[in-house]
Each structure stands twice: as structure tokens, then as C-alpha cells.
Scaffold this motif. Sequence first.
Motif, PDB file in Angstrom:
ATOM      1  N   PRO A 150       0.806  -1.228   0.000  1.00  0.00           N
ATOM      2  CA  PRO A 150       0.000   0.000   0.000  1.00  0.00           C
ATOM      3  C   PRO A 150       0.835   1.273   0.000  1.00  0.00           C
ATOM      4  N   SER A 151       2.061   1.196   0.496  1.00  0.00           N
ATOM      5  CA  SER A 151       2.875   2.427   0.518  1.00  0.00           C
ATOM      6  C   SER A 151       3.569   2.672  -0.819  1.00  0.00           C
ATOM      7  N   ALA A 152       3.560   1.685  -1.727  1.00  0.00           N
ATOM      8  CA  ALA A 152       4.315   1.833  -2.981  1.00  0.00           C
ATOM      9  C   ALA A 152       3.808   2.981  -3.859  1.00  0.00           C
ATOM     10  N   PRO A 153       2.476   3.126  -4.049  1.00  0.00           N
ATOM     11  CA  PRO A 153       2.013   4.241  -4.896  1.00  0.00           C
ATOM     12  C   PRO A 153       2.322   5.615  -4.316  1.00  0.00           C
ATOM     13  N   ASP A 154       2.733   5.684  -3.037  1.00  0.00           N
ATOM     14  CA  ASP A 154       3.065   6.995  -2.444  1.00  0.00           C
ATOM     15  C   ASP A 154       4.211   7.679  -3.183  1.00  0.00           C
ATOM     16  N   GLN A 155       5.017   6.902  -3.891  1.00  0.00           N
ATOM     17  CA  GLN A 155       6.112   7.496  -4.662  1.00  0.00           C
ATOM     18  C   GLN A 155       5.568   8.285  -5.865  1.00  0.00           C
ATOM     19  N   LEU A 156       4.295   8.033  -6.225  1.00  0.00           N
ATOM     20  CA  LEU A 156       3.708   8.669  -7.410  1.00  0.00           C
ATOM     21  C   LEU A 156       2.994   9.957  -7.019  1.00  0.00           C
ATOM     22  N   PRO A 157       2.773  10.876  -8.000  1.00  0.00           N
ATOM     23  CA  PRO A 157       1.931  12.028  -7.693  1.00  0.00           C
ATOM     24  C   PRO A 157       0.523  11.558  -7.324  1.00  0.00           C
ATOM     25  N   GLU A 158      -0.098  12.326  -6.472  1.00  0.00           N
ATOM     26  CA  GLU A 158      -1.423  11.998  -5.928  1.00  0.00           C
ATOM     27  C   GLU A 158      -2.404  11.449  -6.978  1.00  0.00           C
ATOM     28  N   TYR A 159      -2.504  12.146  -8.135  1.00  0.00           N
ATOM     29  CA  TYR A 159      -3.534  11.788  -9.115  1.00  0.00           C
ATOM     30  C   TYR A 159      -3.331  10.402  -9.745  1.00  0.00           C
ATOM     31  N   LEU A 160      -2.112   9.853  -9.606  1.00  0.00           N
ATOM     32  CA  LEU A 160      -1.860   8.534 -10.198  1.00  0.00           C
ATOM     33  C   LEU A 160      -1.975   7.389  -9.188  1.00  0.00           C
ATOM     34  N   ARG A 161      -2.111   7.730  -7.918  1.00  0.00           N
ATOM     35  CA  ARG A 161      -2.058   6.685  -6.889  1.00  0.00           C
ATOM     36  C   ARG A 161      -3.222   5.707  -6.983  1.00  0.00           C
ATOM     37  N   LYS A 162      -4.421   6.242  -7.131  1.00  0.00           N
ATOM     38  CA  LYS A 162      -5.588   5.358  -7.171  1.00  0.00           C
ATOM     39  C   LYS A 162      -5.547   4.454  -8.405  1.00  0.00           C
ATOM     40  N   PRO A 163      -5.356   5.031  -9.625  1.00  0.00           N
ATOM     41  CA  PRO A 163      -5.260   4.136 -10.781  1.00  0.00           C
ATOM     42  C   PRO A 163      -4.132   3.122 -10.645  1.00  0.00           C
ATOM     43  N   ALA A 164      -2.991   3.520 -10.075  1.00  0.00           N
ATOM     44  CA  ALA A 164      -1.866   2.572  -9.936  1.00  0.00           C
ATOM     45  C   ALA A 164      -2.277   1.395  -9.071  1.00  0.00           C
ATOM     46  N   LYS A 165      -3.014   1.676  -8.000  1.00  0.00           N
ATOM     47  CA  LYS A 165      -3.468   0.592  -7.106  1.00  0.00           C
ATOM     48  C   LYS A 165      -4.424  -0.329  -7.838  1.00  0.00           C
ATOM     49  N   ILE A 166      -5.373   0.265  -8.552  1.00  0.00           N
ATOM     50  CA  ILE A 166      -6.403  -0.534  -9.229  1.00  0.00           C
ATOM     51  C   ILE A 166      -5.784  -1.377 -10.346  1.00  0.00           C
ATOM     52  N   TYR A 167      -4.990  -0.727 -11.183  1.00  0.00           N
ATOM     53  CA  TYR A 167      -4.475  -1.424 -12.371  1.00  0.00           C
ATOM     54  C   TYR A 167      -3.422  -2.483 -12.046  1.00  0.00           C
ATOM     55  N   ALA A 168      -2.809  -2.385 -10.875  1.00  0.00           N
ATOM     56  CA  ALA A 168      -1.782  -3.378 -10.516  1.00  0.00           C
ATOM     57  C   ALA A 168      -2.375  -4.755 -10.274  1.00  0.00           C
ATOM     58  N   THR A 169      -3.664  -4.811  -9.946  1.00  0.00           N
ATOM     59  CA  THR A 169      -4.240  -6.106  -9.574  1.00  0.00           C
ATOM     60  C   THR A 169      -5.101  -6.710 -10.684  1.00  0.00           C
ATOM     61  N   LEU A 170      -5.216  -6.031 -11.817  1.00  0.00           N
ATOM     62  CA  LEU A 170      -6.052  -6.572 -12.901  1.00  0.00           C
ATOM     63  C   LEU A 170      -5.376  -7.771 -13.554  1.00  0.00           C
TER      64      LEU A 170
END
Length: 238
Positions: A165-185
Motif C-alpha cells: 500500500p505504501s508503494a504508490p506513495d512514490q507517485l503524484p497523488e492523481y496517479l495513486r488510485k489508478p496505480a493501485k487498481i491497475y496493478a491487480t487486474l
Amino acid sequence: MKTETLPDCWQKLEDCLNNGIDRAILYGNPGTGKTFAGLTMKPTTQNAYRLICTDEMTTATIEGAYLPDETGFSYREGVAVKAWREGARLVIDEINRANSDVLSLLLAFTDTVASSSWQNPQTLEIVRPREGFSVIMTMNGEPEDLEPALLDRFTVQIKISEPHPSAPDQLPEYLRKPAKIYATLSEGERASLRAFATVAKLEPALGLDRALEIALPRQAREISSSIAIERQAENADE
Ligand SMILES: Nc1ncnc2c1ncn2[C@@H]1O[C@H](COP(=O)(O)OP(=O)(O)OP(=O)(O)O)[C@@H](O)[C@H]1O
Ligand SMILES: [Mg+2]
């Protein structure tokens, strides 16, 4: 310490590392943070050495080799010996790609501490793993592909099915949610953290749509609209 929101795979790893387990295999899809975890989830004072397995590698990387120096040749110890000496973390990446010579040597270097010793061929010093030595191996396939003797040394095998869960924190805010969602597809739809990091790098100069088109062509449109919707919702809230 338990973090409430930690996905089960990461919780398992923490539970093991916090309770004296010093051998584990992390496997699963690319770009979920297996190597990152191997290098960082450890006592902070401990060094980490990384060994990347390939078909062509030799045992020299692991145990060492005679190399030319001012005096002629001297033995330069490899990463596994260094990790033993320091009681450090050894991260063995892409273990399924190791050739048979390398595998045989890794069986010796990952054995239980009591059964482990290695002799420096030049000084004849006997080296044993220092307290704290630990090994995390990573791979993309299934652990069943590995040889039984190696598996027997790594009784904890954890499938990493989503980024920490802390991994997307390296990304800008606007990309965090999509990064989380798309990583598990599933395969074909999935997008790894690395691709989102590329978007973040390109976006300031090229704009979001162009960055997405380059780094994530298949998912670009969908991600762009979901970010637009999020932004609209945020603006409406304000
Ligand atoms: N917890 C985290 N915090 C910050 N960055 C992270 C975290 N986990 C992963 N990353 C970043 O995400 C990228 C992918 O991570 P990593 O290389 O560990 O993936 P992997 O699972 O080992 O992938 P592969 O199976 O392809 O080797 C890296 O750039 C890494 O630095
Ligand atoms: Mg890796």
C-alpha cells in the motif's frame, strides 16, 4: 506491529520477518515490489546485497574469483560471502533463471546456518554466516518450478498479488488510485508501478494524455477518463 489495511500477502511477510523467519520466496506478477521489499524490509542497520540470476552468470558473483591486481592475482569474495560475513540480507532476484552450477552453490549458501561453511581458497579462512544473515528470493513464475532441495530451504513462499500500500506513495497523488487498481487486474489489462512511474516522469513536459499514450497505450483512455472524473468530483467538493 499490525497495520490494519495491509493486504494479506504483505502482512504474511511482515509476520514472518518479525518472528525470526530468515528465508522467504516472494513470487508473482512483475512490478509489485518484491525486490524493493527484499532490499528494504529488514532491520534498518542491516546491509542488503542483490544478486540477479541469469542463464549466463557464473559462480564468481556468488562466492568470488581470483582477479588481477598489483600483486598478481588475489581472491575477491562474492556477494554471498560478503552477506555471510556481515550478517546481511541477500536478495536473490529471478531465482528461476539460475543455471545448475549457480543453483548448486546457492543451495550451499542458503542452507541452515548450522550446516553452512565456506573456505576462502587463497587465505584458507573458513567463513560461516554471521547472525542476522537472511535471504529473500524473488521470481515471476511458480515456486514449484524450483528444485525441491531449494524449496526445502525456503519453507515460506508468499505470492505477492498486489503492490505494498505504501508503494504508490512514490507517485503524484492523481496517479495513486489508478496505480493501485491497475496493478491487480488480469494479464492484458494490468499495469505495473513502473509504467505509472514513467507516466509521472513524462507528464510535466508532455501532459497527461500524451504521457499515458506513451507509457500505457492500452489503458490510456480509460485511465485518463477516470482521472478526469476524480478531478471533477474534487472540484465539485471544493
Ligand atoms: N513499497 C514501495 N515504496 C516505494 N516504491 C516501491 C515500493 N515497492 C515497489 N516500489 C517501486 O516500484 C518499482 C517496482 O518494484 P520492484 O522492482 O520491487 O518490483 P518486482 O516485484 O521485484 O518486479 P519484478 O518481478 O519485475 O522483478 C520499483 O521502481 C520500486 O522502486
Ligand atoms: Mg524484482
